[in-house]
Design a protein around this motif. Sequence first.
Motif, PDB file in Angstrom:
ATOM      1  N   ALA A 224      -9.082 -11.995  23.924  1.00 26.84           N
ATOM      2  CA  ALA A 224      -9.265 -13.414  23.924  1.00 26.84           C
ATOM      3  C   ALA A 224      -8.043 -14.053  23.809  1.00 26.84           C
ATOM      4  O   ALA A 224      -7.642 -15.030  24.338  1.00 26.84           O
ATOM      5  CB  ALA A 224     -10.275 -13.752  22.905  1.00 26.84           C
TER       6      ALA A 224
ATOM      7  N   PRO B 221      -1.269 -18.062  28.581  1.00 29.44           N
ATOM      8  CA  PRO B 221      -2.586 -17.200  29.002  1.00 29.44           C
ATOM      9  C   PRO B 221      -2.152 -16.254  30.191  1.00 29.44           C
ATOM     10  O   PRO B 221      -1.697 -16.543  31.357  1.00 29.44           O
ATOM     11  CB  PRO B 221      -3.391 -18.290  29.445  1.00 29.44           C
ATOM     12  CG  PRO B 221      -3.124 -19.483  28.498  1.00 29.44           C
ATOM     13  CD  PRO B 221      -1.492 -19.299  28.550  1.00 29.44           C
TER      14      PRO B 221
ATOM     15  N   ILE C 113      -8.499 -17.658  25.602  1.00 22.18           N
ATOM     16  CA  ILE C 113      -9.638 -18.402  25.390  1.00 22.18           C
ATOM     17  C   ILE C 113     -10.047 -18.277  23.966  1.00 22.18           C
ATOM     18  O   ILE C 113     -10.971 -18.947  23.345  1.00 22.18           O
ATOM     19  CB  ILE C 113     -11.076 -17.651  26.287  1.00 22.18           C
ATOM     20  CG1 ILE C 113     -11.141 -16.119  25.806  1.00 22.18           C
ATOM     21  CG2 ILE C 113     -10.813 -17.844  27.705  1.00 22.18           C
ATOM     22  CD1 ILE C 113     -12.311 -15.584  26.390  1.00 22.18           C
ATOM     23  N   TYR C 114      -9.201 -17.785  23.134  1.00 21.94           N
ATOM     24  CA  TYR C 114      -9.509 -17.820  21.719  1.00 21.94           C
ATOM     25  C   TYR C 114      -9.505 -19.183  21.069  1.00 21.94           C
ATOM     26  O   TYR C 114      -8.336 -19.823  21.416  1.00 21.94           O
ATOM     27  CB  TYR C 114      -8.291 -17.033  21.134  1.00 21.94           C
ATOM     28  CG  TYR C 114      -8.747 -16.544  19.636  1.00 21.94           C
ATOM     29  CD1 TYR C 114      -9.663 -15.566  19.138  1.00 21.94           C
ATOM     30  CD2 TYR C 114      -7.923 -17.203  18.452  1.00 21.94           C
ATOM     31  CE1 TYR C 114      -9.787 -15.412  17.861  1.00 21.94           C
ATOM     32  CE2 TYR C 114      -8.401 -17.124  17.296  1.00 21.94           C
ATOM     33  CZ  TYR C 114      -9.200 -15.924  16.807  1.00 21.94           C
ATOM     34  OH  TYR C 114      -9.615 -15.845  15.596  1.00 21.94           O
TER      35      TYR C 114
ATOM     36  N   THR D 139      -5.973 -13.534  27.387  1.00 23.25           N
ATOM     37  CA  THR D 139      -6.551 -14.478  28.521  1.00 23.25           C
ATOM     38  C   THR D 139      -6.422 -16.071  28.002  1.00 23.25           C
ATOM     39  O   THR D 139      -6.779 -16.823  28.865  1.00 23.25           O
ATOM     40  CB  THR D 139      -8.137 -13.847  28.635  1.00 23.25           C
ATOM     41  OG1 THR D 139      -8.564 -14.116  27.368  1.00 23.25           O
ATOM     42  CG2 THR D 139      -8.231 -12.769  29.293  1.00 23.25           C
TER      43      THR D 139
END
Length: 88
Positions: free
Chosen positions: A46, A13, A51-52, A49
């Motif tokens: 996403a 990430p 967060i997916y 970062t």
Amino acid sequence: MKSTYKALEVSAPGNLRLVERSVPEPGAGQVRIRVEACGICHTDAATVTGIYPGLKLPRVPGMKSFGRIEAWATECPNGKSVNGSVSA
């Protein structure tokens, strides 16, 4: 044709790195596209970062690709155009 290509890979990430990968041969029912442009969308953000949901890394973001057909799998119909413009 080159035997490798370069891509930006999300290895963790928030961590993008430039990698070199082997150019694959198309499998059954596939074509290989020489990407000329790639759009970045919310899903890609996403991914970068982290967060997916269900994300598995490493991954190369970029879901909206545009380019030219570079190769067909051997069982694709004859007479199809290599170099035809496509969006995937």
